[in-house]
Design an enzyme around this catalytic site. Structure first.
Site, mmCIF file in Angstrom:
data_model
loop_
_atom_site.group_PDB
_atom_site.id
_atom_site.type_symbol
_atom_site.label_atom_id
_atom_site.label_comp_id
_atom_site.label_asym_id
_atom_site.label_seq_id
_atom_site.Cartn_x
_atom_site.Cartn_y
_atom_site.Cartn_z
ATOM 1 N N LYS A 68 -0.627 -9.268 -2.834
ATOM 2 C CA LYS A 68 -0.449 -8.323 -1.726
ATOM 3 C C LYS A 68 0.303 -7.043 -2.084
ATOM 4 O O LYS A 68 0.919 -6.409 -1.233
ATOM 5 C CB LYS A 68 0.230 -8.972 -0.492
ATOM 6 C CG LYS A 68 -0.311 -10.289 -0.056
ATOM 7 C CD LYS A 68 -1.802 -10.451 -0.229
ATOM 8 C CE LYS A 68 -2.630 -9.654 0.737
ATOM 9 N NZ LYS A 68 -4.087 -9.845 0.396
ATOM 10 N N TRP A 73 -6.910 -2.506 -4.624
ATOM 11 C CA TRP A 73 -6.971 -1.053 -4.837
ATOM 12 C C TRP A 73 -6.954 -0.741 -6.340
ATOM 13 O O TRP A 73 -7.781 0.031 -6.833
ATOM 14 C CB TRP A 73 -5.764 -0.423 -4.133
ATOM 15 C CG TRP A 73 -5.756 1.064 -4.043
ATOM 16 C CD1 TRP A 73 -6.809 1.918 -4.213
ATOM 17 C CD2 TRP A 73 -4.616 1.869 -3.735
ATOM 18 N NE1 TRP A 73 -6.398 3.212 -4.036
ATOM 19 C CE2 TRP A 73 -5.054 3.206 -3.736
ATOM 20 C CE3 TRP A 73 -3.273 1.603 -3.447
ATOM 21 C CZ2 TRP A 73 -4.199 4.269 -3.464
ATOM 22 C CZ3 TRP A 73 -2.420 2.662 -3.174
ATOM 23 C CH2 TRP A 73 -2.872 3.971 -3.180
ATOM 24 N N HIS A 136 -2.417 -13.027 -11.288
ATOM 25 C CA HIS A 136 -1.115 -12.988 -10.610
ATOM 26 C C HIS A 136 -0.063 -13.751 -11.429
ATOM 27 O O HIS A 136 1.048 -13.949 -10.971
ATOM 28 C CB HIS A 136 -1.215 -13.655 -9.237
ATOM 29 C CG HIS A 136 -1.997 -12.871 -8.223
ATOM 30 N ND1 HIS A 136 -1.855 -11.519 -8.042
ATOM 31 C CD2 HIS A 136 -2.914 -13.269 -7.297
ATOM 32 C CE1 HIS A 136 -2.666 -11.115 -7.073
ATOM 33 N NE2 HIS A 136 -3.315 -12.152 -6.607
ATOM 34 N N SER A 168 2.731 -8.047 4.356
ATOM 35 C CA SER A 168 1.320 -8.161 3.993
ATOM 36 C C SER A 168 0.979 -9.608 3.635
ATOM 37 O O SER A 168 -0.057 -10.151 4.042
ATOM 38 C CB SER A 168 1.032 -7.214 2.828
ATOM 39 O OG SER A 168 -0.326 -7.195 2.529
HETATM 40 P P1 A3P Z 1 -1.452 -4.319 4.025
HETATM 41 O O1 A3P Z 1 -1.540 -5.765 4.371
HETATM 42 O O2 A3P Z 1 -0.046 -3.797 4.083
HETATM 43 O O3 A3P Z 1 -2.399 -3.467 4.767
HETATM 44 P P2 A3P Z 1 -3.780 -7.109 -2.501
HETATM 45 O O4 A3P Z 1 -4.962 -6.298 -2.839
HETATM 46 O O5 A3P Z 1 -2.798 -7.249 -3.636
HETATM 47 O O6 A3P Z 1 -4.147 -8.389 -1.875
HETATM 48 O O7 A3P Z 1 -2.942 -6.267 -1.440
HETATM 49 C C1 A3P Z 1 -3.470 -6.067 -0.164
HETATM 50 C C2 A3P Z 1 -2.758 -4.883 0.443
HETATM 51 O O8 A3P Z 1 -3.311 -3.681 -0.111
HETATM 52 C C3 A3P Z 1 -3.034 -4.821 1.929
HETATM 53 O O9 A3P Z 1 -1.873 -4.189 2.476
HETATM 54 C C4 A3P Z 1 -4.262 -3.942 1.984
HETATM 55 O O10 A3P Z 1 -4.503 -3.351 3.229
HETATM 56 C C5 A3P Z 1 -3.906 -2.902 0.928
HETATM 57 N N1 A3P Z 1 -5.087 -2.222 0.390
HETATM 58 C C6 A3P Z 1 -6.313 -2.752 0.114
HETATM 59 N N2 A3P Z 1 -7.128 -1.807 -0.366
HETATM 60 C C7 A3P Z 1 -6.421 -0.660 -0.415
HETATM 61 C C8 A3P Z 1 -6.730 0.681 -0.808
HETATM 62 N N3 A3P Z 1 -7.932 1.006 -1.248
HETATM 63 N N4 A3P Z 1 -5.752 1.597 -0.710
HETATM 64 C C9 A3P Z 1 -4.533 1.284 -0.265
HETATM 65 N N5 A3P Z 1 -4.174 0.038 0.140
HETATM 66 C C10 A3P Z 1 -5.106 -0.921 0.062
#
Ligand code: A3P
Length: 331
Positions: A68, A73, A136, A168
């Site tokens: 998270k 991204w 991870h 998150s």
């Molecule tokens: P939030 O829950 O705060 O919205 P991971 O990819 O490590 O699982 O993390 C997920 C977090 O990254 C989530 O945060 C998600 O919304 C955010 N996220 C996913 N894609 C993204 C992007 N392209 N740009 C910015 N944040 C992104």
């Protein structure tokens, strides 16, 4: 809960908890302590396999993160950057509609090694100039072949401020708990309980601070091997950090690319709003029925303000101050 798959004779797994060595935690599965970090049983089996059998190649790039912190991204960005000659990222390019990120989840393009039980065919469907893999797993538990190759086989680590990371994670885990396969033993976890688990370090692949510090220290000792990225920096100044990423991966943007707006094209292609609204990520399903949309929630910095009490913020701030003291890392 399937806590019997783990061999109880395995000294590496904590036996502190009598019911098969596991305990409840922030995750939706029973958590086991393996080599000092918390994980679910099936993950540990995959990790052992990875540790024993993975042979890193010079061209491999490992995307590492605590869950998270913006893994999805970073996967999208690294994939788009290394494959930009083959798959142009400008929406006016005639090949744009063939870009894999429009139809394939970043989690399939850059597969997680520890979810092999979910993704048996875990190699990416697209041949890249380098192999991108994700994990991870904390730094000390990475396969030796990744750690001992001194320059090649690079690692890019993504980290996020702990307050947003916690929120998150809590929301995400409650979504997993609500999945039909999991609901029976997993009612939704109230934020207070989740917060206790997080502060105790019992979060997926946690403790959070050990995870972050492991990669942080390595990035200081060996900056050519480990690139340390922060979610908040990437949000604030994507151009600078995309250039850092490309340079680190050995495929810097040329001046011509910069003037053509290639960096902006990649930023837009991988932006939260763009990825979240693709059909693939609105309606698609990843493995074991996990919907792609759970990986895109708000994508904001500071959302913790909507959830945490001042006491919680103070406690987590103090805890992080204590854990990160002297490391030079600030959030
Ligand atoms: P939030 O829950 O705060 O919205 P991971 O990819 O490590 O699982 O993390 C997920 C977090 O990254 C989530 O945060 C998600 O919304 C955010 N996220 C996913 N894609 C993204 C992007 N392209 N740009 C910015 N944040 C992104």
């Amino acid at each position: 809960n399937n806590d019997t798959n783990i061999s109880h004779n395995d000294a590496a797994i904590s036996l502190d908890f009598p019911k098969g060595g596991g305990r409840p935690g922030l995750g939706h599965d029973v958590q086991y302590q393996y080599q000092g970090f918390w994980c679910f049983a099936a993950g540990i089996e995959d990790i052992k396999d990875f540790q024993h059998n993975f042979k890193a190649l010079d061209t491999d790039i490992v995307i590492a993160s605590v869950p998270k912190s913006g893994t999805t991204w970073l996967k999208a960005l690294t994939f788009a950057i290394v494959n930009r000659s083959r798959y142009p990222c400008s929406s006016v390019s005639k090949n744009y509609l063939h870009h894999p990120l429009l139809t394939v989840s970043p989690h399939d393009l850059v597969p997680f090694i520890e979810f092999k039980h979910l993704t048996p065919e875990y190699s990416s469907p697209v041949d890249s100039p380098c192999k991108l893999i994700a994990t991870h797993i904390p730094y000390p538990s990475l396969p030796e072949s990744i750690k001992t190759s001194t320059i090649n086989c690079k690692i890019i680590y993504m980290c996020r401020n702990p307050l947003d990371n916690f929120i998150s994670l809590w929301v995400f885990m409650n979504k997993l708990r609500a999945m039909p396969a999991n609901t029976e033993n997993n009612p939704s976890l109230p934020i207070e309980e989740a917060f206790e688990f997080f502060c105790d370090g019992v979060s997926e692949f946690g403790p959070f601070w050990d995870h972050v510090l492991g990669y942080w220290k390595e990035s200081l000792d060996n900056p050519h091997k480990v690139l340390f990225m922060k979610y908040e920096d990437l949000k604030k100044d994507p151009k600078t950090h995309l250039k850092r990423l490309a340079e680190f991966m050995g495929c810097s943007f040329t001046l011509e690319e910069e003037s053509q707006g290639v960096i902006e094209d990649i930023t837009n292609l991988c932006s939260f709003e763009h990825l979240k609204n693709l059909d693939l990520n609105k309606d698609g399903t990843w493995r074991k029925g996990i919907e792609n949309k759970v990986y895109y929630r708000k994508g904001a910095v500071g959302d913790w303000k909507n959830y945490l009490t001042p006491q919680m913020v103070k406690r987590l701030d103090c805890l992080m101050e204590e854990k990160f003291q002297g490391s030079g890392l600030v959030f």
